[in-house]
Design a protein around this motif. Structure first.
Motif, PDB file in Angstrom:
ATOM      1  N   MET A   1       0.881  -0.831   0.061  1.00 24.19           N
ATOM      2  CA  MET A   1      -0.330   0.247  -0.186  1.00 24.19           C
ATOM      3  C   MET A   1       1.499   1.051   0.580  1.00 24.19           C
ATOM      4  N   LYS A   2       2.231   1.042   0.285  1.00 24.72           N
ATOM      5  CA  LYS A   2       2.934   2.661   1.230  1.00 24.72           C
ATOM      6  C   LYS A   2       3.083   2.377  -0.085  1.00 24.72           C
ATOM      7  N   ARG A   3       3.444   1.609  -1.177  1.00 22.78           N
ATOM      8  CA  ARG A   3       3.556   2.101  -2.611  1.00 22.78           C
ATOM      9  C   ARG A   3       3.255   2.458  -3.108  1.00 22.78           C
ATOM     10  N   ALA A   4       1.792   2.330  -3.725  1.00 20.04           N
ATOM     11  CA  ALA A   4       0.819   2.646  -4.258  1.00 20.04           C
ATOM     12  C   ALA A   4       0.768   4.077  -3.918  1.00 20.04           C
ATOM     13  N   ALA A   5       0.589   4.465  -2.376  1.00 15.90           N
ATOM     14  CA  ALA A   5       0.693   5.650  -2.043  1.00 15.90           C
ATOM     15  C   ALA A   5       1.758   6.333  -2.619  1.00 15.90           C
ATOM     16  N   GLY A   6       3.099   6.128  -2.272  1.00 11.06           N
ATOM     17  CA  GLY A   6       3.832   7.159  -3.197  1.00 11.06           C
ATOM     18  C   GLY A   6       3.933   7.453  -4.464  1.00 11.06           C
ATOM     19  N   ARG A   7       3.026   6.212  -5.410  1.00  9.97           N
ATOM     20  CA  ARG A   7       3.110   6.698  -6.643  1.00  9.97           C
ATOM     21  C   ARG A   7       1.787   7.334  -6.662  1.00  9.97           C
ATOM     22  N   THR A   8       1.549   7.529  -6.211  1.00 11.46           N
ATOM     23  CA  THR A   8      -0.116   8.728  -6.119  1.00 11.46           C
ATOM     24  C   THR A   8      -0.165   9.469  -5.759  1.00 11.46           C
ATOM     25  N   ARG A   9       0.841   9.901  -5.000  1.00 13.09           N
ATOM     26  CA  ARG A   9       1.250  11.191  -4.092  1.00 13.09           C
ATOM     27  C   ARG A   9      -0.458  11.294  -2.847  1.00 13.09           C
ATOM     28  N   SER A  10      -0.047  10.247  -2.385  1.00 11.26           N
ATOM     29  CA  SER A  10      -1.105   9.809  -1.173  1.00 11.26           C
ATOM     30  C   SER A  10      -0.064   9.451   0.309  1.00 11.26           C
ATOM     31  N   ILE A  11      -0.715   9.414   1.430  1.00  6.55           N
ATOM     32  CA  ILE A  11       0.102   9.100   2.165  1.00  6.55           C
ATOM     33  C   ILE A  11      -0.935   7.554   3.213  1.00  6.55           C
ATOM     34  N   VAL A  12      -0.567   6.909   4.026  1.00  4.37           N
ATOM     35  CA  VAL A  12      -1.484   5.577   4.341  1.00  4.37           C
ATOM     36  C   VAL A  12      -1.531   5.610   5.322  1.00  4.37           C
ATOM     37  N   LEU A  13      -2.459   6.639   6.281  1.00  6.62           N
ATOM     38  CA  LEU A  13      -2.450   6.645   7.594  1.00  6.62           C
ATOM     39  C   LEU A  13      -2.742   5.523   8.528  1.00  6.62           C
ATOM     40  N   ALA A  14      -3.599   4.956   8.391  1.00  5.71           N
ATOM     41  CA  ALA A  14      -4.033   3.050   8.725  1.00  5.71           C
ATOM     42  C   ALA A  14      -4.933   1.958   7.470  1.00  5.71           C
ATOM     43  N   GLN A  15      -4.337   0.623   8.219  1.00  7.26           N
ATOM     44  CA  GLN A  15      -5.259   0.003   7.314  1.00  7.26           C
ATOM     45  C   GLN A  15      -5.630  -1.298   7.599  1.00  7.26           C
ATOM     46  N   GLY A  16      -6.273  -2.248   7.518  1.00 10.73           N
ATOM     47  CA  GLY A  16      -6.371  -2.411   8.787  1.00 10.73           C
ATOM     48  C   GLY A  16      -6.880  -4.542   7.227  1.00 10.73           C
ATOM     49  N   VAL A  17      -6.266  -4.601   7.230  1.00  6.89           N
ATOM     50  CA  VAL A  17      -6.643  -6.337   5.866  1.00  6.89           C
ATOM     51  C   VAL A  17      -7.063  -7.129   6.527  1.00  6.89           C
ATOM     52  N   LEU A  18      -8.557  -7.626   6.123  1.00  2.13           N
ATOM     53  CA  LEU A  18      -8.395  -8.941   6.807  1.00  2.13           C
ATOM     54  C   LEU A  18      -8.845  -9.800   5.244  1.00  2.13           C
ATOM     55  N   SER A  19      -8.783 -11.265   5.829  1.00  5.70           N
ATOM     56  CA  SER A  19      -8.580 -12.291   4.413  1.00  5.70           C
ATOM     57  C   SER A  19      -9.971 -11.963   3.368  1.00  5.70           C
ATOM     58  N   ASP A  20     -10.893 -11.119   3.591  1.00  6.50           N
ATOM     59  CA  ASP A  20     -11.771 -10.564   2.323  1.00  6.50           C
ATOM     60  C   ASP A  20     -12.395  -9.458   2.478  1.00  6.50           C
ATOM     61  N   HIS A  21     -11.387  -8.574   3.144  1.00  7.21           N
ATOM     62  CA  HIS A  21     -11.511  -6.513   2.883  1.00  7.21           C
ATOM     63  C   HIS A  21     -10.577  -6.005   3.577  1.00  7.21           C
ATOM     64  N   ILE A  22     -10.261  -4.536   3.591  1.00  6.35           N
ATOM     65  CA  ILE A  22      -9.452  -3.970   3.526  1.00  6.35           C
ATOM     66  C   ILE A  22      -9.939  -2.564   4.038  1.00  6.35           C
ATOM     67  N   HIS A  23      -9.399  -2.556   4.730  1.00 11.10           N
ATOM     68  CA  HIS A  23      -9.773  -0.475   4.944  1.00 11.10           C
ATOM     69  C   HIS A  23      -8.117  -0.332   4.977  1.00 11.10           C
ATOM     70  N   ILE A  24      -8.621   0.948   4.815  1.00 10.77           N
ATOM     71  CA  ILE A  24      -7.205   1.824   4.102  1.00 10.77           C
ATOM     72  C   ILE A  24      -7.938   3.696   4.301  1.00 10.77           C
ATOM     73  N   LEU A  25      -7.467   3.934   5.398  1.00 10.57           N
ATOM     74  CA  LEU A  25      -6.983   5.558   5.173  1.00 10.57           C
ATOM     75  C   LEU A  25      -5.916   6.259   5.162  1.00 10.57           C
ATOM     76  N   ILE A  26      -6.622   7.248   3.787  1.00 10.42           N
ATOM     77  CA  ILE A  26      -5.386   7.891   3.391  1.00 10.42           C
ATOM     78  C   ILE A  26      -5.692   9.569   2.931  1.00 10.42           C
ATOM     79  N   ARG A  27      -4.253  10.079   3.091  1.00 10.78           N
ATOM     80  CA  ARG A  27      -4.704  11.101   2.313  1.00 10.78           C
ATOM     81  C   ARG A  27      -4.014  11.207   1.344  1.00 10.78           C
ATOM     82  N   SER A  28      -4.627  12.023   0.665  1.00  5.31           N
ATOM     83  CA  SER A  28      -4.524  11.903  -0.622  1.00  5.31           C
ATOM     84  C   SER A  28      -4.269  13.600  -1.247  1.00  5.31           C
ATOM     85  N   ALA A  29      -3.480  13.717  -2.314  1.00  2.35           N
ATOM     86  CA  ALA A  29      -3.054  15.189  -3.232  1.00  2.35           C
ATOM     87  C   ALA A  29      -4.541  16.218  -3.376  1.00  2.35           C
ATOM     88  N   PRO A  30      -4.790  17.258  -2.951  1.00  2.00           N
ATOM     89  CA  PRO A  30      -5.359  17.690  -3.954  1.00  2.00           C
ATOM     90  C   PRO A  30      -6.404  17.524  -5.269  1.00  2.00           C
TER      91      PRO A  30
END
Length: 90
Positions: A1-30
């Protein structure tokens, strides 16, 4: 997720990875788009995990105010206690 965030100018603030879904909180560039981050995140994780990973076609995204960040981080952190049967192995 951090690589994807770096490529899209976002910052991962939190993530919860489960076997069937994921929750991600990011801060994105405007001028960044949610779809660009999701595309990069799905692509990068599929490359790392291999063919055993299959993503759903869609996703849900929402905006929150700065005052809600702490609450959303707590919600994401609680995913492991809310869904103990969905904690991925390893």
């Amino acid at each position: 997720m951090k690589r994807a965030a770096g490529r899209t100018r976002s910052i991962v603030l939190a993530q919860g990875v489960l076997s069937d879904h994921i929750h991600i909180l990011i801060r994105s560039a405007p001028d960044a788009t949610d779809s660009a981050f999701v595309r990069e995140a799905k692509s990068e994780s599929s490359r790392l995990v291999g063919k055993t990973l299959q993503w759903q076609r869609g996703y849900f995204a929402d905006s929150i105010s700065h005052s809600d960040v702490i609450g959303v981080r707590r919600y994401i952190a609680s995913q492991f206690t809310r869904h103990p049967d969905k904690i991925p192995p390893g």
